[in-house]
Structures are given as C-alpha cells and as structure tokens.
Design an enzyme around this catalytic site. Structure first.
Site, PDB file in Angstrom:
ATOM      1  N   LEU A  48      29.910  37.278  37.609  1.00 51.23           N
ATOM      2  CA  LEU A  48      29.351  38.430  36.889  1.00 51.23           C
ATOM      3  C   LEU A  48      30.399  39.488  36.572  1.00 51.23           C
ATOM      4  CD1 LEU A  48      26.052  40.269  37.519  1.00 51.23           C
ATOM      5  CD2 LEU A  48      28.163  41.564  37.855  1.00 51.23           C
ATOM      6  N   ASN A  50      30.575  43.547  35.140  1.00 50.56           N
ATOM      7  CA  ASN A  50      29.832  44.719  34.655  1.00 50.56           C
ATOM      8  C   ASN A  50      30.790  45.787  34.155  1.00 50.56           C
ATOM      9  OD1 ASN A  50      29.605  44.757  37.743  1.00 50.56           O
ATOM     10  ND2 ASN A  50      28.758  46.768  37.385  1.00 50.56           N
ATOM     11  N   ASP A  51      30.728  47.000  34.599  1.00 50.58           N
ATOM     12  CA  ASP A  51      31.407  48.117  33.921  1.00 50.58           C
ATOM     13  C   ASP A  51      32.892  47.901  33.603  1.00 50.58           C
ATOM     14  OD1 ASP A  51      29.089  48.975  35.108  1.00 50.58           O
ATOM     15  OD2 ASP A  51      29.990  50.630  36.203  1.00 50.58           O
ATOM     16  N   TYR A 110      33.962  50.078  43.557  1.00 55.74           N
ATOM     17  CA  TYR A 110      33.111  50.433  42.417  1.00 55.74           C
ATOM     18  C   TYR A 110      33.928  51.098  41.296  1.00 55.74           C
ATOM     19  CZ  TYR A 110      28.595  49.204  44.548  1.00 55.74           C
ATOM     20  OH  TYR A 110      27.513  48.536  45.066  1.00 55.74           O
ATOM     21  N   ASP A 172      32.020  56.746  40.581  1.00 49.14           N
ATOM     22  CA  ASP A 172      32.548  56.531  39.230  1.00 49.14           C
ATOM     23  C   ASP A 172      33.458  57.680  38.761  1.00 49.14           C
ATOM     24  OD1 ASP A 172      30.816  54.395  39.462  1.00 49.14           O
ATOM     25  OD2 ASP A 172      29.265  55.265  38.191  1.00 49.14           O
TER      26      ASP A 172
HETATM   27  C1  FRU Z   1      27.075  51.091  36.769  1.00 51.64           C
HETATM   28  C2  FRU Z   1      27.386  50.960  38.250  1.00 51.64           C
HETATM   29  C3  FRU Z   1      28.310  52.072  38.707  1.00 51.64           C
HETATM   30  C4  FRU Z   1      28.957  51.471  39.911  1.00 51.64           C
HETATM   31  C5  FRU Z   1      29.123  50.037  39.484  1.00 51.64           C
HETATM   32  C6  FRU Z   1      29.001  49.042  40.602  1.00 51.64           C
HETATM   33  O1  FRU Z   1      26.743  49.877  36.183  1.00 51.64           O
HETATM   34  O2  FRU Z   1      26.205  50.936  39.017  1.00 51.64           O
HETATM   35  O3  FRU Z   1      27.653  53.299  38.962  1.00 51.64           O
HETATM   36  O4  FRU Z   1      30.187  52.075  40.188  1.00 51.64           O
HETATM   37  O5  FRU Z   1      28.114  49.784  38.533  1.00 51.64           O
HETATM   38  O6  FRU Z   1      29.303  47.748  40.136  1.00 51.64           O
END
Ligand code: FRU
Length: 495
Positions: A48, A50-51, A110, A172
C-alpha cells in the site's frame, strides 16, 4: 502467504524484518500479473501507498517520499519510501528511506516534509507510537539525507511533548522558511475533538517553540486536521489541508474525507492569522484524492502532488493483485483572477505524442476511437451551450464505461464510474460533479493511465481525479450529443 482477515490485525504492526522472506516475492509475482499497473504515475512496488511526503529539490534532483506499507494492501506499519527524478516525470525507486524502527516511531513513520539546507536534505516526520494499552503517542522527529542519499535519524525528537489541550492526534509537520526563521505547521486535534493547525517556530530547525493555533476560519474544521500545507503562489498564501469529519454545510463532499484549500490574502505570523475573504473549497472534485503535498519549488513554481486514494475506505479491487493506490501527476498551481488552477507540469507534456487531431460533428452516438491501451491523454473541447456524454474505458457494446456527462450551458459536468469494469467498486454514490463557468465552451484534458483518471477542466480551473478498474480490453471511446461539433486530440504517453 495469503493473509486472512483475522491475521491482518496481527500482521499490521509486525516489524519489517520479521516477515517471512518470501512474502514480498509472492506479492511481486501478483503485482507483475496485474492489469492495473500504471505507466506514468508513482505506484508502490508492492503493498500500500498513501500520502506523498518530503517533496523537495536537493542536490540537482527532485525528491519525493511516500507513506508505504510494502507487506499488504491494508494500512499497516508505515515507513517512508524514496523516489527521485530529474524532471518530475521519470521517477526512480530508491527504496525504504525511513523505517519505523525506534522507540519514537515504533508504530509508524508518519507523514511530513523536507527542506534542503546546505549539503543536507532535512526531513521532518511524525513518529507514531502505541504502548501496551494501545494508547497513542506522537513525536515530531527529524532526519537528514546527505548527497549520497544516506539517511540518518536524529536521536532525539524535535517536539516530544503534546501541547496542552491537544490529543495525540498531532502529526504531519510541514516545515518552511519564513522571513528570518522557520515555521512548522502540524495537524492537530483539541481535547474537545476539534481540528486545528498548530504553528511552531525555530531559528535552527532543532529547537521549536509553539506559537499556537493558526487562525484561518471561524468554522469548526471537523474533529482533526491532517496534512496541512501552506505555500505561496506568486506571494499569495494558499492553505491546503484535510479536515476529517468536516460538516458538509461548510464544504460539500462525498468522499470519506475531503482535501480542502483556502486562498488567503496574507499570513500574519504575529497574530497567527491567515486573513482571507474567500471560502474554503474542495481541491479536487473527484473520487479518491487526499493528503496533497505542495511546495514552493526553487524555480519559482508552486508544485503539488496528491495521494490517489482515501483514508477510511474499503479495499479497492486492485488489492487482489498485491498492491494498491498511486500518486497523482505533479501539478503546477497558479492563481488567475483569484481562482486556483492546477495543471500537470510542463515537463510532462514533452512525453506526449499526438496520435490525431480532428473536428467532428455528430448527431447521435459515435464511436470515436479504440485506443490500443488505456494509457493516453484525450483533449476534448465542447462549444458553449451544448449537452452530451463522453464514454471512456468502454467495451465494444458500450455495456461498460466511465461516463462524463457535460452541459456547457449550465457549466455542469458529472462523472459516473459505476459502470466501469467487471469489478464494481462497492460505493453508494459513484457520481462526482464539477461546476464550470456557464454558457462557455468546456475543454477537458483527460489523463488515463490504466487504473487512474485525472480530468483537468478549462486548463486546470477544476480537477476531477480518481481510481478506476476497467477490463484491459475496454479501451473504446464514444461520444453522444445532438448537433454537436467538437474538437478532439489524442496523445499517447510513453516514458
Ligand atoms: C493521512 C494520514 C496522515 C498520517 C499518515 C499515516 O492519510 O493519516 O495524517 O501521517 O496518513 O500513514
């Protein structure tokens, strides 16, 4: 090894070195067979994504990291994965960059940001930690990358304490230079479950002091704000952020959580205020867009890149192939007449080859083209005051398709993905809508890449992005309308 639902929970936080050695190889085999791999987007090698994180220019190259869980298609133990590029288009995989392997980030490295300083790229991220009772702690952490690409974590947290009145949903960090110092924005939640953005300041990037919450609205920003970014487009401050649980009356949205922005007049750090006469808006009108990271690039442009995926979302059909989610194209942000435009960076357009260009008049439904592959850019210009439908990712009989319903009199465009592919996405509302100036022509630049679609309307005046899972042979394009004369260009894209 196939993981059962039951085993997923147990597997979520298994340290990377404790996974069976052949687990990644098995995923890789599935990934290789996947018909939904992308041709010109950043995607995970396995598992996976993500950000986007740490977007920056350092040592002659663009650097980007992303949140990664390589062992499965669920949100497990997150690390930063590194990619780099000379042109914002061709990205090279550089591998695991920030693992979750210390007492301060044991349950996830994160999201965060990066800025170059002398011969180092300084990285800022959140360490997510759970104790035995599963209580969360969040630490704002630092790391450095040298010119060889070697990364070293700072031993001590930059911010170890939660500010008073806030919960451990505190993450973040975005760091940027501001006048004679550095500022850090952090997404936060108050003890009353309200979403805030906190500002810290520092002279040396090591010692940080809290200034307080950023005042940018009188309205409640849901129960938590994730991924705040403040950039300047030609000196105009733009705040990009993800309020979780935002009231639909403030910004209407249909995704699990929206990615929003605000065009401000001025940032006043002394009063921690971002003055604005404009409302908060959706950054993208599409299906799966979140955690957009934006930077003021050293060449003067403001660049942004988004996660094409959503939090709190069931698995996408692609998960059976051992991977899920991708990043958007890199977009340049500009402001014209107080309106934010987003458009793929100019470097990208050098990769396109014009296949054909024509003007058509139709009075019914017409088969436009059968592409070899769902990997192209289609540009369609509809004159003012016309209605019709465009069908992409369609089979020959037009039973399966992505439907774009346009009306250039009202300026309203709907995109419906409920009929895409054999694999239906389980969602209750498969239609997204964008609104453009009425009684004007509509230009759509539609970037299709096997399982992603990004539609830029009127040169980026609005954007509508999402994930789609068509059958491989569903490469037909149809258009329907009465007395409709429209212009069309098709480009293939190969990197
Ligand atoms: C946003 C989030 C962030 C966090 C990260 C964890 O998608 O929830 O706030 O740092 O993804 O993967």
């Amino acid at each position: 090894m196939e993981l059962s639902e039951k085993n997923i929970a147990a597997a979520k936080y298994t340290p990377y070195d404790q996974w069976p050695t052949n687990h990644i190889e098995n995923l890789q085999k599935k990934v290789q067979r996947s018909k939904w791999r992308l041709a010109y987007h950043i995607q995970p090698e396995t598992g996976l994504l993500n950000d986007p994180n740490g977007f920056s220019f350092f040592n002659g190259k663009w650097h980007l990291f992303y949140q990664s869980f390589p062992f499965g298609t669920f949100h497990g133990l997150k690390s930063w994965y590194h990619v780099e590029s000379v042109d914002l288009v061709h990205w090279e995989n550089r591998g695991l960059a920030i693992p979750a392997d210390t007492a301060y980030d044991s349950h996830g490295a994160y999201s965060g940001s990066a800025i170059p300083l002398n011969d180092q790229l300084r990285l800022f991220y959140t360490g997510n930690v759970r104790n035995k009772d599963w209580t969360r702690s969040s630490f704002q952490l630092g790391a450095t990358m040298d010119t060889n690409g070697d990364i070293a974590k700072l031993k001590k947290p930059l911010i170890a304490e939660l500010p008073e009145g806030y919960t451990s949903h505190f993450r973040d960090p975005q760091v940027f230079e501001y006048q004679d110092r550095y500022l850090m924005l952090i997404g936060a939640q108050t003890e009353h479950k309200e979403g805030h953005i906190l500002i810290y300041e520092s002279d040396d990037l090591l010692t940080w002091s809290l200034l307080g919450p950023l005042n940018f609205t009188d309205q409640q920003m849901g129960y938590m704000i994730e991924c705040p970014h403040l950039v300047r487009v030609n000196k105009t401050p733009i705040l990009i952020f993800c309020p979780q649980g935002l009231d639909q009356k403030i910004v209407s949205y249909q995704n699990s959580n929206p990615n929003c922005y605000l065009i401000a007049d001025e940032l006043d750090v002394t009063n921690r205020s971002l003055l604005s006469k404009q409302p908060i808006k959706r950054l993208d009108d599409g299906f799966d867009v979140y955690a957009t990271q934006a930077i003021d690039a050293p060449d003067g442009r403001t660049l942004a890149i988004s996660w094409l995926g959503l939090p709190e979302q069931g698995e996408y059909p692609v998960s059976v192939d051992g991977w899920t989610n991708c990043l958007s194209l890199v977009k340049e942000l500009t402001i014209i007449d107080n309106h934010l435009y987003q458009y793929p960076v100019k470097e990208f357009h050098a990769q396109k080859t014009l296949v054909y260009e024509k003007q058509h008049t139709i009075d019914d439904i017409t088969h436009v083209y059968q592409a070899n592959d769902n990997c192209y850019e289609l540009e369609i210009t509809i004159p003012a005051n016309k209605q019709g439908d465009l069908y992409l990712l369609a089979d020959k009989q037009k039973n399966r398709y992505l439907q774009v319903t346009f009306d250039s009199a009202s300026g309203i465009v709907h995109v419906d993905r409920s009929k895409v592919g054999l694999v239906q996405i389980e969602e209750t509302n498969s239609v997204r809508t964008t609104t453009l100036p009425n009684y004007r022509s509509i230009k759509m630049n539609i970037f299709v890449d096997h399982s992603s679609i990004e539609i830029f309307f009127n040169e980026g005046y609005k954007v509508l992005s999402g994930l789609v899972f068509p059958e491989q042979e569903d490469t037909n394009i149809w258009i329907e309308g009465s007395e409709l004369t429209y212009k069309e260009r098709l480009y293939t894209i190969s990197l």
